[in-house]
Design an enzyme around this catalytic site. Structure first.
Site, PDB file in Angstrom:
ATOM      1  N   LYS A 117       0.689  -1.214  -0.068  1.00 53.10           N
ATOM      2  CA  LYS A 117      -0.169  -0.022  -0.018  1.00 53.10           C
ATOM      3  C   LYS A 117       0.694   1.184  -0.051  1.00 53.10           C
ATOM      4  CE  LYS A 117      -4.176  -1.789   1.915  1.00 53.10           C
ATOM      5  NZ  LYS A 117      -3.973  -3.238   1.850  1.00 53.10           N
ATOM      6  N   GLU A 201      -3.356   6.724   8.372  1.00 49.07           N
ATOM      7  CA  GLU A 201      -4.165   7.518   7.648  1.00 49.07           C
ATOM      8  C   GLU A 201      -5.301   8.079   8.393  1.00 49.07           C
ATOM      9  OE1 GLU A 201      -4.147   5.380   3.270  1.00 49.07           O
ATOM     10  OE2 GLU A 201      -5.700   5.244   4.356  1.00 49.07           O
ATOM     11  N   HIS A 236     -15.195  -5.289   7.236  1.00 46.27           N
ATOM     12  CA  HIS A 236     -14.392  -4.938   6.175  1.00 46.27           C
ATOM     13  C   HIS A 236     -14.257  -5.875   4.979  1.00 46.27           C
ATOM     14  CE1 HIS A 236     -12.772  -1.911   8.950  1.00 46.27           C
ATOM     15  NE2 HIS A 236     -12.461  -2.799   9.510  1.00 46.27           N
ATOM     16  N   ARG A 293      -5.827  -8.108  -9.881  1.00 49.84           N
ATOM     17  CA  ARG A 293      -6.435  -9.505 -10.376  1.00 49.84           C
ATOM     18  C   ARG A 293      -8.147  -9.341 -10.750  1.00 49.84           C
ATOM     19  NH1 ARG A 293      -9.656 -10.090  -5.767  1.00 49.84           N
ATOM     20  NH2 ARG A 293      -8.709  -9.360  -3.854  1.00 49.84           N
TER      21      ARG A 293
END
Length: 500
Positions: A117, A201, A236, A293
């Site tokens: 990330k 974040e 999530h 993907r």
């Protein structure tokens, strides 16, 4: 190079899905399977099938060298990894290429860049793509991390750099909880991914999760195939997806599509991929990550665009240019997908196992079921508990919702707990019908007490006969002394039989 023979390094419904497209293209297929999947439909559907090892995935579907050796022994031209397992493993993609076999997916470099990330954020930062405020590199010093969190402003999100599926992710509401949550995130990241790196974040508390499907060929052409709304989630992880979003304007859709193409260009991407964004209440969107993907939810995009994404993947892998441009793509109607999991929505969606004593998927116009099970099969404990994907398509969102409710009502599954009742609850909820829902839908609105009892047709008939006899007896003899007629009229069984 034209692919003549394809090995699918996966299992279940996605393996079947790939085999079918390959067969239409005249490509022979090889399935690999674990001992737990010996009787699975995808094994019979392939032209050839090889047992790859014992049930645990780390002894079968994750055995890179064994899979590649099978491909070499059977003179396979290409390997399609599906999703999950080795699909985003840059090392596997490189090993496949080194063996002289085509990897149906992006380059190992693109997988490595977008699989981390932090590297992904650094790559896209050069392209003027909106990013959530946060650190640009991993951080391990807790005191420094606390200072950065204060600068960003609580609540903040601590995320594993190599993360996915909600693992290694911690929401921190205030500074008092920061140190403990940081340690937990680092520990989870190390345990799940073998990499303790985390970053920070700003936490957007009630966002929408919207993703853009992209396709790129090996000649530099990239298009987007519009968006998918994926905000109905538990832990999530997505449960309901639809295309297009019920709230995006054409202007925002175009901007997000252009941003997704820039993300793909940032890593010289080719193949099918998905760029994920979070969107706030003001329709501001921020880059979240890229999945290198095919996505579980790709069928909804196929239904609104008329494009077979697996076919396109195989053509791109052969080196062919895209046969269409962005101007050729149009949104056609509305599609919704629900993931039918062997989980108990009345017990925090805990996975369930057992035998599919009865398994009858729905049929009819605009209904597609991608599954990998048959009646009488066992749901194994070794893999993701998804039984199937139920997808519907119609000319409008409202009609698609009605079709989905009808299809859920016809779906018969007994032997294991499943999420059909939860998905029906979602379809009927005003927040979903209005398209105003966010990723907080389950937290804010779902109570398992609101689920309707799920009875089989045989059980419904038996209860109907019982209630009919009971009503006739009471009409003839009158209510029993002390009985409460009002309570009887509120019986959930009676309501279920009348309206179900």
């Amino acid at each position: 190079m034209q692919i003549q023979k394809l090995l699918i390094a996966n299992r279940g419904e996605i393996s079947q899905r790939i085999i079918r497209s390959a067969r239409e293209m005249g490509i022979r297929t090889v399935a690999i399977y674990s001992e737990a999947d010996r009787k699975a439909p995808f094994v019979r559907l392939a032209d050839e099938a090889i047992c790859i090892g014992p049930p645990p995935s780390n002894q079968s579907y994750l055995q890179m060298d064994r899979i590649i050796q099978v491909a070499l022994d059977l003179q396979v031209d290409a390997i399609h990894p599906g999703y999950g397992f080795l699909s985003e493993n840059a090392s596997f993609a490189q090993k496949v290429a080194d063996a002289g076999i085509i990897f149906v997916g992006p380059s190992p470099k693109a997988i490595a860049t977008m699989g981390d990330k932090l590297k992904a954020k650094q790559a896209v930062s050069r392209y003027d793509i909106p990013l959530v405020p946060g650190t640009e590199e991993s951080i391990s010093d807790i005191n420094k991390a606390k200072e950065i969190a204060l600068e960003i402003g609580y609540p903040i999100l601590i995320k594993a750099s190599a993360g996915g599926g909600g693992k290694g992710m911690r929401i921190v509401e205030n500074g008092d909880d920061f140190e403990e949550q940081m340690k937990r995130a680092v520990s989870e990241a190390q345990s799940a991914f073998g990499d303790p790196s985390v970053f920070i974040e700003k936490y957007i508390s009630s966002p929408k999760h919207i993703e853009i499907q992209i396709l790129g060929d090996q000649h530099g052409h990239i298009v987007h195939l519009f968006e998918r709304e994926c905000s109905i989630q538990r832990r999530h992880q997505k449960v309901v997806e639809e295309a297009p979003s019920g709230t995006l304007t054409q202007e925002v859709r175009q901007k997000m599509g252009e941003a997704a193409i820039k993300v793909a260009k940032a890593c010289d991407y080719y193949g099918a991929g998905t760029v994920e964004f979070i969107v706030d209440e003001a329709m501001n969107f921020y880059f979240l990550e890229m999945n290198t993907r095919l996505q579980v939810e790709h069928p909804v995009t196929e239904l609104i665009t008329g494009k077979d994404l697996v076919r396109e993947q195989l053509l791109i892998a052969e080196g062919k240019p895209l046969s269409f441009t962005q101007a050729d793509l149009r949104i056609q109607g509305h599609a919704i997908e629900i993931r039918v999991y062997a989980e108990d929505p009345e017990n925090n969606f805990l996975p369930d196992t057992g035998i599919l004593k009865r398994y009858r998927p729905p049929m009819g116009p605009g209904i597609r079921v991608d599954d990998g099970f048959e009646e009488g099969m066992e749901i194994p404990v070794f893999y993701d508990p998804m039984i199937s994907k139920l997808i519907v398509h119609d000319e409008s969102r409202e009609k698609a919702i009605r079709r989905m409710i009808r299809a859920i009502g016809e779906y018969q599954i007994t032997g294991v707990k499943n999420t059909l009742s939860f998905c029906k609850f979602v379809m009927g909820h005003p927040e979903f019908r209005s398209a105003a829902f966010t990723t907080k839908f389950v937290d804010n609105y779902f109570l398992h007490e609101n689920l309707e009892p799920d009875f089989t047709p045989v059980e419904k008939k038996a209860m109907a006969a019982f209630v009919g006899t009971w009503i006739a007896d009471n009409q003839q003899n009158g209510p029993a002394p002390g009985s409460n007629t009002e309570e009887r009229n509120r019986s959930p069984w009676k309501n279920r039989i009348t309206h179900g």
